[in-house]
Design a protein around this motif. Sequence first.
Motif, PDB file in Angstrom:
ATOM      1  N   VAL A 108       0.868  -1.180   0.000  1.00 10.40           N
ATOM      2  CA  VAL A 108       0.000   0.000   0.000  1.00 10.40           C
ATOM      3  C   VAL A 108       0.902   1.226   0.000  1.00 10.40           C
ATOM      4  CG1 VAL A 108      -1.828   1.249   1.206  1.00 10.40           C
ATOM      5  CG2 VAL A 108      -1.752  -1.259   1.311  1.00 10.40           C
ATOM      6  N   ASP A 109       0.726   2.096  -0.996  1.00 13.13           N
ATOM      7  CA  ASP A 109       1.625   3.245  -1.121  1.00 13.13           C
ATOM      8  C   ASP A 109       1.448   4.255   0.010  1.00 13.13           C
ATOM      9  OD1 ASP A 109       2.562   2.030  -3.354  1.00 13.13           O
ATOM     10  OD2 ASP A 109       1.929   3.576  -4.778  1.00 13.13           O
ATOM     11  N   ALA A 110       0.205   4.468   0.453  1.00 11.48           N
ATOM     12  CA  ALA A 110      -0.043   5.436   1.522  1.00 11.48           C
ATOM     13  C   ALA A 110      -1.358   5.117   2.212  1.00 11.48           C
ATOM     14  CB  ALA A 110      -0.092   6.861   0.975  1.00 11.48           C
ATOM     15  N   PHE A 111      -1.410   5.349   3.510  1.00  9.54           N
ATOM     16  CA  PHE A 111      -2.626   5.182   4.289  1.00  9.54           C
ATOM     17  C   PHE A 111      -3.193   6.552   4.647  1.00  9.54           C
ATOM     18  CE2 PHE A 111      -0.358   1.197   4.978  1.00  9.54           C
ATOM     19  CZ  PHE A 111      -1.368   0.269   4.802  1.00  9.54           C
ATOM     20  N   PRO A 112      -4.478   6.637   4.980  1.00 11.12           N
ATOM     21  CA  PRO A 112      -5.086   7.952   5.249  1.00 11.12           C
ATOM     22  C   PRO A 112      -4.559   8.603   6.519  1.00 11.12           C
ATOM     23  CG  PRO A 112      -6.619   6.190   5.792  1.00 11.12           C
ATOM     24  CD  PRO A 112      -5.473   5.548   5.077  1.00 11.12           C
ATOM     25  N   THR A 113      -4.490   9.925   6.487  1.00 13.71           N
ATOM     26  CA  THR A 113      -4.140  10.711   7.675  1.00 13.71           C
ATOM     27  C   THR A 113      -5.267  11.661   8.055  1.00 13.71           C
ATOM     28  OG1 THR A 113      -3.021  12.350   6.273  1.00 13.71           O
ATOM     29  CG2 THR A 113      -1.666  10.595   7.216  1.00 13.71           C
ATOM     30  N   ALA A 114      -6.372  11.614   7.336  1.00 12.98           N
ATOM     31  CA  ALA A 114      -7.578  12.385   7.630  1.00 12.98           C
ATOM     32  C   ALA A 114      -8.703  11.777   6.803  1.00 12.98           C
ATOM     33  CB  ALA A 114      -7.400  13.870   7.292  1.00 12.98           C
ATOM     34  N   PRO A 115      -9.935  11.845   7.272  1.00 14.56           N
ATOM     35  CA  PRO A 115     -10.356  12.401   8.555  1.00 14.56           C
ATOM     36  C   PRO A 115      -9.998  11.471   9.710  1.00 14.56           C
ATOM     37  CG  PRO A 115     -12.213  11.408   7.471  1.00 14.56           C
ATOM     38  CD  PRO A 115     -11.077  11.322   6.500  1.00 14.56           C
ATOM     39  N   ASP A 116     -10.197  11.943  10.930  1.00 11.12           N
ATOM     40  CA  ASP A 116      -9.964  11.108  12.097  1.00 11.12           C
ATOM     41  C   ASP A 116     -10.810   9.845  12.012  1.00 11.12           C
ATOM     42  OD1 ASP A 116      -8.311  13.084  12.964  1.00 11.12           O
ATOM     43  OD2 ASP A 116      -9.634  13.817  14.569  1.00 11.12           O
ATOM     44  N   TRP A 117     -10.210   8.740  12.373  1.00 10.05           N
ATOM     45  CA  TRP A 117     -10.855   7.432  12.413  1.00 10.05           C
ATOM     46  C   TRP A 117     -11.235   6.919  11.017  1.00 10.05           C
ATOM     47  CZ3 TRP A 117      -9.472   6.067  16.946  1.00 10.05           C
ATOM     48  CH2 TRP A 117      -9.481   6.997  17.979  1.00 10.05           C
ATOM     49  N   ALA A 118     -10.538   7.390   9.984  1.00 10.91           N
ATOM     50  CA  ALA A 118     -10.773   6.879   8.636  1.00 10.91           C
ATOM     51  C   ALA A 118     -10.569   5.361   8.615  1.00 10.91           C
ATOM     52  CB  ALA A 118      -9.834   7.560   7.646  1.00 10.91           C
ATOM     53  N   HIS A 119     -11.490   4.663   8.013  1.00  8.63           N
ATOM     54  CA  HIS A 119     -11.538   3.201   8.061  1.00  8.63           C
ATOM     55  C   HIS A 119     -11.353   2.633   6.658  1.00  8.63           C
ATOM     56  CE1 HIS A 119     -14.360  -0.532   8.620  1.00  8.63           C
ATOM     57  NE2 HIS A 119     -13.091  -0.890   8.586  1.00  8.63           N
ATOM     58  N   TRP A 120     -10.481   1.649   6.504  1.00  6.59           N
ATOM     59  CA  TRP A 120     -10.190   1.061   5.199  1.00  6.59           C
ATOM     60  C   TRP A 120     -10.217  -0.465   5.261  1.00  6.59           C
ATOM     61  CZ3 TRP A 120      -5.629  -1.468   6.246  1.00  6.59           C
ATOM     62  CH2 TRP A 120      -4.817  -0.912   7.267  1.00  6.59           C
ATOM     63  N   THR A 121     -10.541  -1.063   4.108  1.00  4.96           N
ATOM     64  CA  THR A 121     -10.649  -2.518   3.991  1.00  4.96           C
ATOM     65  C   THR A 121      -9.800  -3.012   2.833  1.00  4.96           C
ATOM     66  OG1 THR A 121     -12.872  -2.636   4.926  1.00  4.96           O
ATOM     67  CG2 THR A 121     -12.229  -4.415   3.459  1.00  4.96           C
ATOM     68  N   ILE A 122      -9.112  -4.143   3.045  1.00  5.05           N
ATOM     69  CA  ILE A 122      -8.322  -4.790   1.994  1.00  5.05           C
ATOM     70  C   ILE A 122      -8.889  -6.166   1.642  1.00  5.05           C
ATOM     71  CG2 ILE A 122      -6.053  -5.838   1.539  1.00  5.05           C
ATOM     72  CD1 ILE A 122      -4.834  -3.329   2.814  1.00  5.05           C
ATOM     73  N   ALA A 123      -9.471  -6.864   2.593  1.00  4.72           N
ATOM     74  CA  ALA A 123     -10.101  -8.165   2.320  1.00  4.72           C
ATOM     75  C   ALA A 123     -11.465  -8.216   2.983  1.00  4.72           C
ATOM     76  CB  ALA A 123      -9.228  -9.306   2.821  1.00  4.72           C
ATOM     77  N   GLU A 124     -12.439  -8.751   2.240  1.00  9.24           N
ATOM     78  CA  GLU A 124     -13.800  -8.853   2.765  1.00  9.24           C
ATOM     79  C   GLU A 124     -14.403 -10.174   2.307  1.00  9.24           C
ATOM     80  OE1 GLU A 124     -16.703  -5.395   2.817  1.00  9.24           O
ATOM     81  OE2 GLU A 124     -17.565  -6.620   1.212  1.00  9.24           O
ATOM     82  N   ALA A 125     -14.816 -10.999   3.278  1.00 11.33           N
ATOM     83  CA  ALA A 125     -15.459 -12.279   2.991  1.00 11.33           C
ATOM     84  C   ALA A 125     -16.927 -12.178   3.395  1.00 11.33           C
ATOM     85  CB  ALA A 125     -14.776 -13.409   3.760  1.00 11.33           C
ATOM     86  N   SER A 126     -17.805 -12.692   2.539  1.00 13.76           N
ATOM     87  CA  SER A 126     -19.232 -12.551   2.813  1.00 13.76           C
ATOM     88  C   SER A 126     -19.981 -13.796   2.396  1.00 13.76           C
ATOM     89  CB  SER A 126     -19.796 -11.328   2.087  1.00 13.76           C
ATOM     90  OG  SER A 126     -19.633 -11.460   0.682  1.00 13.76           O
ATOM     91  N   GLY A 127     -21.244 -13.869   2.835  1.00 13.65           N
ATOM     92  CA  GLY A 127     -22.135 -14.955   2.459  1.00 13.65           C
ATOM     93  C   GLY A 127     -23.531 -14.422   2.248  1.00 13.65           C
ATOM     94  N   SER A 128     -24.246 -15.022   1.327  1.00 12.17           N
ATOM     95  CA  SER A 128     -25.578 -14.522   0.987  1.00 12.17           C
ATOM     96  C   SER A 128     -26.645 -14.918   2.005  1.00 12.17           C
ATOM     97  CB  SER A 128     -25.984 -15.044  -0.398  1.00 12.17           C
ATOM     98  OG  SER A 128     -25.954 -16.466  -0.415  1.00 12.17           O
TER      99      SER A 128
END
Length: 259
Positions: A108-128
Motif C-alpha cells: 500500500v503506497d499510503a494510508f489515510p491521515t484524515a479524517p480522524d478514524w478513517a476506516h479502510w478494507t483490503i479483504a472482505e469475505a461474505s455470504g448470501s
Amino acid sequence: MPLLKKAAATLSATAALLLALPTPSSATPAPHGTLARETFDRLPLGPVTAGHGWTADTANGSLTVAPSSTGHSRELRLHTEGNGRAFLVFPDLTAPGNSYWARLRLRVDAFPTAPDWAHWTIAEASGSDAPTLVRPLGGQYAPTDNGNFWGVGSDLGPTGDWTSWKTSAPAVAGAWQCVEFHLDATDNRVTVYFDGVEQSDLTVSTRQHGGTGDDFTFPAFDELKLGWQLYQADPTPSSYDLALDDIAVSTRRVGGCGA
C-alpha cells in the motif's frame, strides 16, 4: 504378435483419452485444496476487469495489470479516488467446513491521515445467507496514536459495526508484505499472519472480538473481495494506490509468498 498389436492399440486409445481430459486451472480448482489462485502473469498488460475465476468491483477506482515492481513478471495495481473502491472478486468461493486460508503479497503506497478514524478494507469475505461481512484485513487511522493500525472487522451482523484495530500492529506504507489470514468456522476465528508470523493480537473469535452484544458468527462464505476501499469522504491523501500479487486461497495453509 496379435497380442502385442492389441496391447499397443489399447495403450494408444488410453493415451488419447488422457489427452482429451480437461486439465485443472485456477478457474476450476480441486475441491480439497486450492480454491483460487492468481499471479497475473498470464493476463495482458493494461486495464483489466476479469481474470482467472474473478471479476472486478469498482467505484471511482480501477485495476491494471503492470510489470512487477520487484522484477518478477506481473502484478495487479489498484487505484481509487476519494472514498472509492477497487476490488477483485472471487464470486463463487466456498470451502469445506466453511473454513479456508488465503495468502497474498501486498503493498500500500499510503494510508489515510484524515479524517480522524478513517476506516479502510483490503479483504472482505461474505455470504448470501446472512448480512455479515467479515473483514480479515483492514484497519483504521487513529488520531489518538497518530497512525494507521491493522484490525479485523465485521459489519451488519448481530455484533454491529466494528474494527478491532491494535496499536501493536502498525500499518506500514510503501513496503511489500506477505499477508495471510485463516477463517476457521469451528470457533468463528480469524487469524492473521504478516511475513509468516502470527499476529496474535489481531485474532478474533466467537466471544473475543471488537463488537458488543451477541456472539460473533460467520456467514456461509461464498464470496471473497481483495483490494481497497476507504469509507469516509474527502480523505487525505485524496487518492490511493496499492499492488497485489501471488494470491492463493486454499483449504490448507499455502505457505510463504512465491511458494
